[in-house]
Design a protein around this motif. Structure first.
Motif, PDB file in Angstrom:
ATOM      1  N   TYR A  83      -5.140  -2.180   2.986  1.00  0.00           N
ATOM      2  CA  TYR A  83      -6.125  -1.234   3.526  1.00  0.00           C
ATOM      3  C   TYR A  83      -5.546  -0.488   4.729  1.00  0.00           C
ATOM      4  CZ  TYR A  83     -10.570   0.324   5.618  1.00  0.00           C
ATOM      5  OH  TYR A  83     -11.591   1.075   6.153  1.00  0.00           O
ATOM      6  N   LYS A  84      -4.901  -1.222   5.631  1.00  0.00           N
ATOM      7  CA  LYS A  84      -4.296  -0.598   6.807  1.00  0.00           C
ATOM      8  C   LYS A  84      -3.188   0.358   6.402  1.00  0.00           C
ATOM      9  CE  LYS A  84      -2.189  -1.672  11.306  1.00  0.00           C
ATOM     10  NZ  LYS A  84      -1.693  -2.718  12.230  1.00  0.00           N
ATOM     11  N   GLY A  85      -2.384  -0.039   5.400  1.00  0.00           N
ATOM     12  CA  GLY A  85      -1.297   0.817   4.943  1.00  0.00           C
ATOM     13  C   GLY A  85      -1.799   2.144   4.399  1.00  0.00           C
ATOM     14  N   PHE A  86      -2.834   2.107   3.569  1.00  0.00           N
ATOM     15  CA  PHE A  86      -3.420   3.350   3.048  1.00  0.00           C
ATOM     16  C   PHE A  86      -3.891   4.237   4.201  1.00  0.00           C
ATOM     17  CE2 PHE A  86      -4.893   1.448  -1.306  1.00  0.00           C
ATOM     18  CZ  PHE A  86      -3.597   1.550  -1.781  1.00  0.00           C
ATOM     19  N   ASN A  87      -4.588   3.629   5.172  1.00  0.00           N
ATOM     20  CA  ASN A  87      -5.138   4.410   6.285  1.00  0.00           C
ATOM     21  C   ASN A  87      -4.045   4.999   7.161  1.00  0.00           C
ATOM     22  OD1 ASN A  87      -7.824   4.040   5.576  1.00  0.00           O
ATOM     23  ND2 ASN A  87      -8.072   2.198   6.809  1.00  0.00           N
ATOM     24  N   GLU A  88      -2.935   4.287   7.319  1.00  0.00           N
ATOM     25  CA  GLU A  88      -1.841   4.824   8.125  1.00  0.00           C
ATOM     26  C   GLU A  88      -1.209   6.039   7.458  1.00  0.00           C
ATOM     27  OE1 GLU A  88      -0.280   0.989  10.737  1.00  0.00           O
ATOM     28  OE2 GLU A  88       0.787   1.539   8.900  1.00  0.00           O
ATOM     29  N   PHE A  89      -1.048   5.997   6.152  1.00  0.00           N
ATOM     30  CA  PHE A  89      -0.504   7.160   5.452  1.00  0.00           C
ATOM     31  C   PHE A  89      -1.435   8.365   5.577  1.00  0.00           C
ATOM     32  CE2 PHE A  89       2.973   6.198   2.088  1.00  0.00           C
ATOM     33  CZ  PHE A  89       3.793   5.691   3.088  1.00  0.00           C
ATOM     34  N   VAL A  90      -2.737   8.123   5.565  1.00  0.00           N
ATOM     35  CA  VAL A  90      -3.691   9.217   5.771  1.00  0.00           C
ATOM     36  C   VAL A  90      -3.591   9.729   7.205  1.00  0.00           C
ATOM     37  CG1 VAL A  90      -6.142   9.826   5.859  1.00  0.00           C
ATOM     38  CG2 VAL A  90      -5.285   8.381   3.998  1.00  0.00           C
ATOM     39  N   GLU A  91      -3.512   8.796   8.152  1.00  0.00           N
ATOM     40  CA  GLU A  91      -3.475   9.130   9.576  1.00  0.00           C
ATOM     41  C   GLU A  91      -2.309  10.043   9.930  1.00  0.00           C
ATOM     42  OE1 GLU A  91      -4.415   9.042  13.696  1.00  0.00           O
ATOM     43  OE2 GLU A  91      -5.600   8.311  11.993  1.00  0.00           O
ATOM     44  N   GLY A 149       0.824  -1.206   0.000  1.00  0.00           N
ATOM     45  CA  GLY A 149       0.000   0.000   0.000  1.00  0.00           C
ATOM     46  C   GLY A 149       0.859   1.256   0.000  1.00  0.00           C
ATOM     47  N   PHE A 150       1.885   1.263   0.850  1.00  0.00           N
ATOM     48  CA  PHE A 150       2.768   2.428   0.933  1.00  0.00           C
ATOM     49  C   PHE A 150       3.401   2.747  -0.423  1.00  0.00           C
ATOM     50  CE2 PHE A 150       3.827   0.993   5.559  1.00  0.00           C
ATOM     51  CZ  PHE A 150       2.636   1.546   6.019  1.00  0.00           C
ATOM     52  N   GLU A 151       3.929   1.713  -1.075  1.00  0.00           N
ATOM     53  CA  GLU A 151       4.632   1.943  -2.342  1.00  0.00           C
ATOM     54  C   GLU A 151       3.709   2.475  -3.423  1.00  0.00           C
ATOM     55  OE1 GLU A 151       6.927  -1.468  -3.574  1.00  0.00           O
ATOM     56  OE2 GLU A 151       7.905  -1.621  -1.616  1.00  0.00           O
ATOM     57  N   VAL A 152       2.508   1.918  -3.510  1.00  0.00           N
ATOM     58  CA  VAL A 152       1.560   2.396  -4.524  1.00  0.00           C
ATOM     59  C   VAL A 152       1.238   3.865  -4.298  1.00  0.00           C
ATOM     60  CG1 VAL A 152      -0.857   2.254  -5.250  1.00  0.00           C
ATOM     61  CG2 VAL A 152       0.553   0.199  -5.199  1.00  0.00           C
ATOM     62  N   ALA A 153       1.001   4.253  -3.045  1.00  0.00           N
ATOM     63  CA  ALA A 153       0.698   5.652  -2.748  1.00  0.00           C
ATOM     64  C   ALA A 153       1.866   6.558  -3.137  1.00  0.00           C
ATOM     65  CB  ALA A 153       0.355   5.819  -1.271  1.00  0.00           C
ATOM     66  N   GLU A 154       3.079   6.151  -2.787  1.00  0.00           N
ATOM     67  CA  GLU A 154       4.242   6.960  -3.140  1.00  0.00           C
ATOM     68  C   GLU A 154       4.451   7.002  -4.649  1.00  0.00           C
ATOM     69  OE1 GLU A 154       9.093   7.235  -2.388  1.00  0.00           O
ATOM     70  OE2 GLU A 154       7.898   5.828  -1.186  1.00  0.00           O
ATOM     71  N   GLN A 155       4.309   5.854  -5.311  1.00  0.00           N
ATOM     72  CA  GLN A 155       4.553   5.795  -6.753  1.00  0.00           C
ATOM     73  C   GLN A 155       3.482   6.519  -7.568  1.00  0.00           C
ATOM     74  OE1 GLN A 155       4.899   1.492  -6.733  1.00  0.00           O
ATOM     75  NE2 GLN A 155       7.076   1.582  -7.206  1.00  0.00           N
ATOM     76  N   LEU A 156       2.324   6.721  -6.993  1.00  0.00           N
ATOM     77  CA  LEU A 156       1.274   7.511  -7.660  1.00  0.00           C
ATOM     78  C   LEU A 156       1.428   9.003  -7.382  1.00  0.00           C
ATOM     79  CD1 LEU A 156      -1.935   5.296  -7.146  1.00  0.00           C
ATOM     80  CD2 LEU A 156      -0.739   5.761  -9.303  1.00  0.00           C
TER      81      LEU A 156
END
Length: 432
Positions: free
Chosen positions: A256-264, A227-234
């Protein structure tokens, strides 16, 4: 085996193991089940500490591996086991996207993940780092193949003794992909669920560190890096829709947890992300629960070529169902024939050879598009979690044969004409 004292605990953001059902908290030891309600334990974090210490710039200054996100992972060591795992390509699809009628399709390609060509290298890197911190000298796992490969390889790199357990009927590539690292390999006469039950007994008897049993809370956190990598790469943005394979359901829940942690912690802006899952019809307990709107998983006996996701009693299945429902996603299943076509479709359009789990995911992606469940203009990410070189048996007999010719020009010309004729006939059949 005695557990080591974690002297660096105070400097880390992970603070406890917490039951997903009743909320009871436990020390950061090798434990995975709540003593009160028997719910699963997972790692909880101090997000205020992360907000103060992590920035986009600090992540980008880190190693070109999954360990650039170390502060979000449950390890205390400043020197985790890093074998170059992670930061795999996020491929902007062109030809597959056109074939399916999508405008913003991305492929997260863990078929080239290091060192053993599957996403399992992520979870094992975390689990074995934590195992070492807790004082384990022997590590193990129950596996459908990819996890055994990863555990054997990374244990060899770390100098840990290793004994892994697999069903006896696994693909030859996955058996070889474990044996090459010289672990003790136990091929059990039974399916994955039977292997897993045996491993629970072994863990209790021998006190080994089983990455997906007593170390499972730490192990599963490694999937967040997808999740972290996809968010960074986008470009530090979340996608609109993801499609991922479902075995135990853990990968799905951790993305799902990874996406939410980056938002948090403020690294990305929050937005709705739909989560859709993929299973093979021959082992689809999660898809069945989703379709029948059940709040429990009915175990099944696996019968599919997609052995890497053939878990009949998935530990996190119901959590995957909950995520799909609350995000407006879907969980679908496909036949073995559709899985083979999914493998071929990805290969011939994008040059990516995936194993059966990836074929399942691509086939479900196609099914969702045809059902109108994916908006052509939304940013969709499909997760490819393993390499097709490991499951070559699945496509034998479905991809043609080489043209054997004499070392003469006229022999070549004749074979070339025959191949073009066959290609025209195949296209005519498709058009009809």
């Amino acid at each position: 085996m005695t557990q080591a004292i974690d002297t660096q605990k105070a400097t880390t953001a992970f603070k406890a193991l917490k039951c997903k059902e009743c909320g009871a908290e436990y020390e950061l030891k090798a434990s995975h089940v709540c003593e009160f309600c028997f719910g699963p334990l997972e790692v909880s974090y101090d997000y205020s500490t992360l907000r103060q210490t992590v920035t986009r710039e600090s992540i980008q200054a880190g190693p070109n591996s999954m360990w650039r996100y170390r502060k979000f992972l449950p390890v205390a060591s400043e020197n985790p086991i890093d074998v170059g795992t992670g930061m795999t390509p996020l491929v902007r699809s062109q030809r597959l996207a056109r074939r399916l009628g999508l405008n913003k399709l991305y492929i997260k390609n863990d078929a080239v993940n290091m060192p053993t060509l599957s996403f399992k290298d992520r979870v094992v890197s975390v689990a074995l780092t934590r195992a070492r911190e807790l004082g384990f000298t022997t590590v193990s796992c129950a596996s459908t193949g990819n996890l055994a490969n990863s555990t054997a390889a990374i244990a060899a790199h770390a100098g840990l003794d290793c004994c892994v357990f697999i069903p006896a009927d696994l693909e030859a590539g996955k058996v070889l992909g474990s044996l090459i690292y010289s672990p003790t390999l136990m091929a059990v006469k039974g399916n994955y669920d039977q292997v897993n039950r045996l491993c629970s007994e072994v863990a209790n008897t021998h006190g080994w560190g089983f990455v997906n049993i007593n170390l499972r809370p730490y192990y599963s956190e490694g999937s967040k890096t997808l999740g972290f990598e996809v968010a960074e790469q986008l470009g530090w943005q979340l996608p609109d829709h993801i499609v991922a394979p479902l075995a135990s359901g853990s990968l799905f829940t951790k993305i799902y947890k990874g996406f939410n942690e980056f938002v948090e912690v403020g690294l990305v802006e929050g937005k709705p992300v739909r989560f859709s899952g993929a299973q093979a019809e021959g082992c689809s307990p999660i898809a069945q629960a989703f379709k029948e709107d059940r709040d429990f998983i009915q175990p099944v006996k696996p019968n599919t070529i997609a052995k890497s996701i053939a878990i009949g009693n998935p530990a996190d299945g119901i959590y995957a169902v909950e995520i799909a429902k609350k995000t407006g996603g879907s969980i679908e299943s496909v036949t073995d024939a559709e899985i083979i076509e999914g493998i071929k479709l990805l290969a011939e359009t994008e040059g990516i050879f995936t194993e059966t789990a990836g074929g399942t995911t691509v086939a479900v992606l196609k099914k969702l598009v045809e059902a109108g469940k994916i908006n052509p203009d939304e940013t969709t990410v499909v997760y490819i979690t393993g390499n097709g070189l490991k499951t070559q048996e699945a496509v034998h007999g479905y991809i043609g044969e080489p043209l054997t010719i004499e070392a003469k020009l006229d022999s070549f010309e004749g074979a070339l004409e025959r191949s073009r004729t066959l290609e025209r006939l195949e296209w005519q059949q498709v058009l009809v």
